[in-house]
Design an enzyme around this catalytic site. Structure first.
Site, mmCIF file in Angstrom:
data_model
loop_
_atom_site.group_PDB
_atom_site.id
_atom_site.type_symbol
_atom_site.label_atom_id
_atom_site.label_comp_id
_atom_site.label_asym_id
_atom_site.label_seq_id
_atom_site.Cartn_x
_atom_site.Cartn_y
_atom_site.Cartn_z
ATOM 1 N N PHE A 449 -27.369 14.885 16.777
ATOM 2 C CA PHE A 449 -27.580 16.307 16.578
ATOM 3 C C PHE A 449 -29.054 16.667 16.533
ATOM 4 O O PHE A 449 -29.405 17.775 16.230
ATOM 5 C CB PHE A 449 -26.893 16.766 15.294
ATOM 6 C CG PHE A 449 -25.416 16.536 15.334
ATOM 7 C CD1 PHE A 449 -24.593 17.432 15.967
ATOM 8 C CD2 PHE A 449 -24.860 15.391 14.775
ATOM 9 C CE1 PHE A 449 -23.229 17.226 16.039
ATOM 10 C CE2 PHE A 449 -23.500 15.176 14.837
ATOM 11 C CZ PHE A 449 -22.677 16.096 15.472
ATOM 12 N N LYS A 466 -33.654 16.337 9.348
ATOM 13 C CA LYS A 466 -33.002 16.365 10.660
ATOM 14 C C LYS A 466 -33.266 17.713 11.307
ATOM 15 O O LYS A 466 -32.940 18.746 10.752
ATOM 16 C CB LYS A 466 -31.494 16.147 10.489
ATOM 17 C CG LYS A 466 -30.748 16.041 11.796
ATOM 18 C CD LYS A 466 -29.265 15.945 11.575
ATOM 19 C CE LYS A 466 -28.806 14.589 11.128
ATOM 20 N NZ LYS A 466 -28.713 13.636 12.231
ATOM 21 N N ASP A 563 -17.657 10.918 14.257
ATOM 22 C CA ASP A 563 -18.654 10.091 14.938
ATOM 23 C C ASP A 563 -19.093 8.932 14.058
ATOM 24 O O ASP A 563 -20.277 8.700 13.851
ATOM 25 C CB ASP A 563 -19.846 10.951 15.364
ATOM 26 C CG ASP A 563 -20.716 10.250 16.408
ATOM 27 O OD1 ASP A 563 -20.245 9.250 16.991
ATOM 28 O OD2 ASP A 563 -21.855 10.684 16.631
#
Ligand SMILES: *[C@@H]1O[C@H](CO)[C@@H](O)[C@H](O)[C@H]1NC(C)=O
Ligand SMILES: *[C@@H]1O[C@H](CO)[C@@H](O)[C@H](O)[C@H]1NC(C)=O
Ligand SMILES: *[C@@H]1O[C@H](CO)[C@@H](O)[C@H](O)[C@H]1NC(C)=O
Ligand SMILES: *[C@@H]1O[C@H](CO)[C@@H](O)[C@H](O)[C@H]1NC(C)=O
Ligand SMILES: *[C@@H]1O[C@H](CO)[C@@H](O)[C@H](O)[C@H]1NC(C)=O
Ligand SMILES: *[C@@H]1O[C@H](CO)[C@@H](O)[C@H](O)[C@H]1NC(C)=O
Ligand SMILES: *[C@@H]1O[C@H](CO)[C@@H](O)[C@H](O)[C@H]1NC(C)=O
Ligand SMILES: *[C@@H]1O[C@H](CO)[C@@H](O)[C@H](O)[C@H]1NC(C)=O
Ligand SMILES: *[C@@H]1O[C@H](CO)[C@@H](O)[C@H](O)[C@H]1NC(C)=O
Ligand SMILES: CC(=O)N[C@H]1CO[C@H](CO)[C@@H](O)[C@@H]1O
Length: 756
Positions: A449, A466, A563
């Site tokens: 991501f 992130k 995931d």
């Protein structure tokens, strides 16, 4: 009977798929037919030509307004290996204004030229030999490494290749290196935006080259300048994030245009320039955050932008609502004009201060025109009609204002009011200084991501930041609400979310920092894996199982991770495992791109068969990934490794063959020889095999897994695992359907589970 027919069909389809995958060619020859089962793959593999399914008209109620398009896409977005979201946006479409109703579309080069034929409709002629008096044989269509689809004639007596037609001459909303924007004697090259996020038909904006002032201009309906690069492309040069885009102007007798090359960096693979449906221009890449080419406000660096009328303000936006107009002043007026697009309709309303919204019902859908909501209305009445209503989200505005005001502290606490769990909002300034402006030395890794950076807070606390790649498509309020929910997921085996930061379009998540990296870093490294003896590995397996059980069962959200893989298992200073990236599916509401059959989130090799093949997902798919991880932890081998048995097989197949022959211990990582407990190791292998069972129903739940791990429950015998046969696929799917229904009742979003 029906079942067996379906099964036969499935096997045939699977075969076809495999055949196509094997025969990846870049050329279509005269006389060959390219249909919706075929693909052309460019040399180098970056681009694929194929028929895709995509929305084609506005205001679809049922989500069924899809058609087929001949498109070029990044190959990685079709195999799921690109990770990010944005690469799935088609680079080019041949028939953006004329979607094909079904899968009957076929591309051929026949006696008349290059065209797409279809059942029950006129062919779409892309190039006609007659119009140019060109040769009609020795013609081929080649998907070049640059992403250009070229119809060419090759004269073998002179070795001269002539280009008759090329997709680069008909750009859609994407500007690739090698393309031109400008004019020639007989051509104009410009971009035109999509109609909406998901409808490729031409929308309201065009990007053109203005050779007089040497600037790029985004036009709103060719009437109004929405954005310019400033003279001499000044803004493009100025913006730091765009420094890798090297624009060159070309002006000669015949042609005046601009094109660009990319300074090669490790990130250039998917770099491109895209004009969004709302007229914004982005430098786009999969893992690095998109950046505007222009910061967007009219005072900066010569950038011009159309400003809304006084009665609208910055945070105002359209929102779909069911409303009933109230008597007696339910005045709404309409224009019945088929060529008024959704954007036009909304734009007309936007400029008219009396207008509160536009009708979004079936009339519009069938092309009757545009109704404006003028009078007072009541919201949320089920007898009401569906409108796109202009709203002013106060909280969103205040959050935005907070983010941009000087008064914002470096860290602002956000109380959710309920049980007092706080989420921090970090100021962009703080984040920039914590990461030393996202310097490469602080890059920890690149996740699906977006990239993750290490940051050090003024207090000395280390954090992981992130940077989300674009594609979440969420408003700020929705985003914040999701984060508050996710921040509530607290468990020793989950990485803790500390807060977030929003800087313009950019969204960042701040997590606790895990000093010992991720599990793959140890398990798949010859020397590092020695540091993990059996008792540590067993503890890690138990920890992952506990974290996953919490996500599936005890958290109110019932998160399906989707995931799971070793690189998503992080390790704290005491080598405790912590699952990361959970809840990302909630942040990335992907329903808008979902219709694209080819987009499946997850990492190949860890994906359960029903997900990889059917796009259906449940908690049992996470159990499958957990099984693969267990086998990897025990063996120290990647699932993607090849093993020679009597044939080459993967880790799951290898584990199964060894188990079947009573030789499971051969699977065990040799460095564990001294430290392992044979019973525990054998239990883990068997349990791993149970988790990768073909049918989701045969796989244990995470609570079963934990009971088996700690010996409270007997292990059944595993069956031959998934991907070994195509057996019972149809039946399994119908059972998965039922299972899905149950999860719906439990409040999980179906749009996240069904990729078809
Ligand atoms: C595409 O053509 C192949 C033959 O090359 C055929 O087997 C297949 O059924 C066709 N697919 C579709 C969807 O028409
Ligand atoms: C290709 O062109 C040559 C002459 O350049 C001609 O002799 C030959 O027949 C052509 N081949 C095809 C397949 O049309
Ligand atoms: C050109 O190619 C065709 C077949 O495609 C062949 O018949 C012909 O002899 C070739 N001509 C020359 C000059 O090589
Ligand atoms: C065409 O190219 C081939 C191989 O590159 C060469 O052998 C041949 O002589 C060339 N023919 C002409 C007419 O230039
Ligand atoms: C290209 O655009 C110019 C100006 O917008 C116009 O005058 C011209 O006719 C166009 N040419 C073609 C071939 O479309
Ligand atoms: C930009 O491209 C031009 C030619 O396309 C080249 O001459 C120039 O060196 C490039 N500049 C940079 C900074 O790469
Ligand atoms: C319909 O709308 C288009 C585009 O806004 C406009 O050019 C056209 O004149 C309109 N037609 C009628 C009949 O109003
Ligand atoms: C894990 O991190 C801690 C703290 O940084 C360090 O002391 C320890 O050596 C690390 N363990 C391994 C196995 O690398
Ligand atoms: C779904 O729920 C119903 C009723 O609660 C139950 O009978 C059924 O077995 C469940 N199905 C699955 C697949 O769990
Ligand atoms: C490369 C490889 O063998 N990957 C495999 C990992 O495991 C899954 C499930 O068995 C297979 O489908 C993949 O092919």
């Amino acid at each position: 009977m029906l079942i067996s027919l379906k099964l036969v069909l499935l096997i045939i389809l699977t075969c076809l798929w495999i055949c196509c995958a094997v025969a990846a060619r870049n050329t279509l020859n005269q006389g060959e037919k390219f249909n919706s089962s075929h693909r052309l793959v460019s040399k180098g593999g970056l681009f694929t030509l194929l028929f895709i399914k995509q929305e084609y008209r506005p205001f679809s109620w049922d989500g069924k307004d899809f058609g087929f398009y001949l498109a070029i896409q990044y190959t990685d977005s079709l195999t799921g290996s690109s990770g990010g979201e944005d690469v799935s946006h088609p680079i080019w479409l041949a028939n953006r204004e004329d979607a094909i109703a079904d899968e009957s579309g076929a591309l051929i080069i026949d006696a008349t030229g290059l065209k797409i034929t279809r059942h029950g409709g006129n062919p779409i002629q892309l190039f006609s030999f007659h119009s140019t008096n060109s040769p009609t044989n020795n013609i081929s269509l080649v998907l070049q490494g640059s992403g250009n689809l070229v119809l060419q004639h090759y004269a073998n007596n002179s070795n001269i290749t002539t280009i008759l037609w090329q997709s680069f001459d008909y750009p859609t909303d994407t500007f690739l290196p090698g393309m031109k924007l400008g004019f020639s004697r007989d051509k104009n090259w410009s971009l035109s935006s999509w109609l909406s996020q998901s409808i490729p038909a031409p929308g309201a904006f065009n990007l053109k080259w203005d050779p007089l002032q040497e600037r790029l201009v985004v036009w709103l309906r060719d009437e109004m300048v929405y954005w310019t690069s400033g003279e001499n492309l000044a803004n493009i040069r100025l913006a730091d994030s765009n420094k890798d885009y090297n624009f060159t102007k070309v002006s000669n007798g015949d042609e005046q245009y601009v094109h660009y090359t990319l300074r090669p960096t490790w990130l250039t693979k998917y770099r491109r320039m895209v004009m969004n449906y709302d007229g914004d221009l982005y430098a786009r890449d999969v893992n690095v955050l998109d950046s505007y080419f222009c910061a967007g406000d009219s005072t900066k660096g010569g950038c011009e932008r159309w400003e809304g009328p006084k009665c609208r303000s910055n945070g105002d936006k359209y929102e779909m609502k069911t409303v009933t107009t109230t008597y007696p002043s339910s005045t709404s007026h309409s224009t019945y004009n088929k060529s008024v697009t959704l954007y036009d309709c909304k734009d007309m309303c936007w400029k008219d201060c009396k207008c509160l919204g536009v009708y979004a019902g079936d009339d519009y859908k069938y092309g009757l025109g545009c109704h404006f909501l003028i009078g007072p209305y009541v919201e949320g009445d089920i007898r009401g009609d569906s409108y796109q209503v202009i709203t002013r989200p106060q909280t969103e505005k205040s959050l935005l204002e907070l983010m941009t005001s000087d008064e914002m502290g470096e860290i602002t606490e956000f109380q959710d009011g309920n049980n007092g769990h706080n989420l921090n909002i970090y100021s962009p300034k703080l984040i920039n200084s914590a990461t030393n402006c996202f310097s490469p030395e602080n890059l920890l890794g690149k996740g699906g991501f977006g990239p993750v950076f290490k940051g050090t807070m003024p207090s000395g606390q280390a954090v992981a930041i992130k940077r989300l790649s674009r594609g979440s498509g969420q408003g700020l309020v929705e985003f914040k609400n999701e984060l508050i929910l996710i921040a509530k997921l607290q468990h020793t085996n989950l990485v803790r979310l500390l807060g977030f930061c929003i800087q313009g379009e950019e969204k960042m998540l701040v997590y606790e920092y895990m000093p010992n990296k991720s599990l793959d870093f140890f398990i798949f490294d010859e020397s590092k894996r020695k540091l993990l003896d059996w008792s540590m590995r067993f503890r890690i397996i138990e920890g992952i199982a506990q974290g996953l059980l919490y996500l599936h069962k005890y958290s109110r959200l019932r998160i399906i991770h989707r995931d799971l893989k070793l690189s998503n298992i992080l390790l704290d200073e005491n080598m405790n495992p912590k699952i990361s990236d959970f809840g990302m599916a909630r942040i990335y509401k992907t329903s808008e791109v979902e219709p694209n059959t080819n987009r499946i989130v997850g990492t190949y090799g860890y994906m359960a068969p029903e997900y990889a093949m059917e796009g259906t997902f449940s908690v049992k798919s996470d159990v499958y990934s957990f099984g693969v991880m267990m086998l990897e932890i025990v063996s120290g081998k990647k699932n993607t490794s090849n093993f020679q048995f009597d044939r080459p097989i993967n880790l799951v197949g290898y584990a199964w063959e060894l188990w079947k022959h009573g030789a499971s211990l051969e699977l065990v990582d040799p460095t564990l020889k001294d430290s392992c407990s044979k019973n525990q190791v054998l239990k883990c292998i068997t349990l791993g095999l149970l988790c990768v069972e073909d049918s989701p129903l045969d796989r244990p739940t995470m609570s079963d897994v934990i009971s088996m791990l700690n010996g409270e429950m007997q292990l059944p015998l595993p069956k031959r695992p998934a991907f070994s046969t195509a057996r019972n696929m149809v039946e399994i799917n119908s059972r998965v359907e039922k299972e899905k229904e149950n999860y719906t009742i439990n409040g999980l979003s179906m749009s996240e589970m069904d990729a078809r």
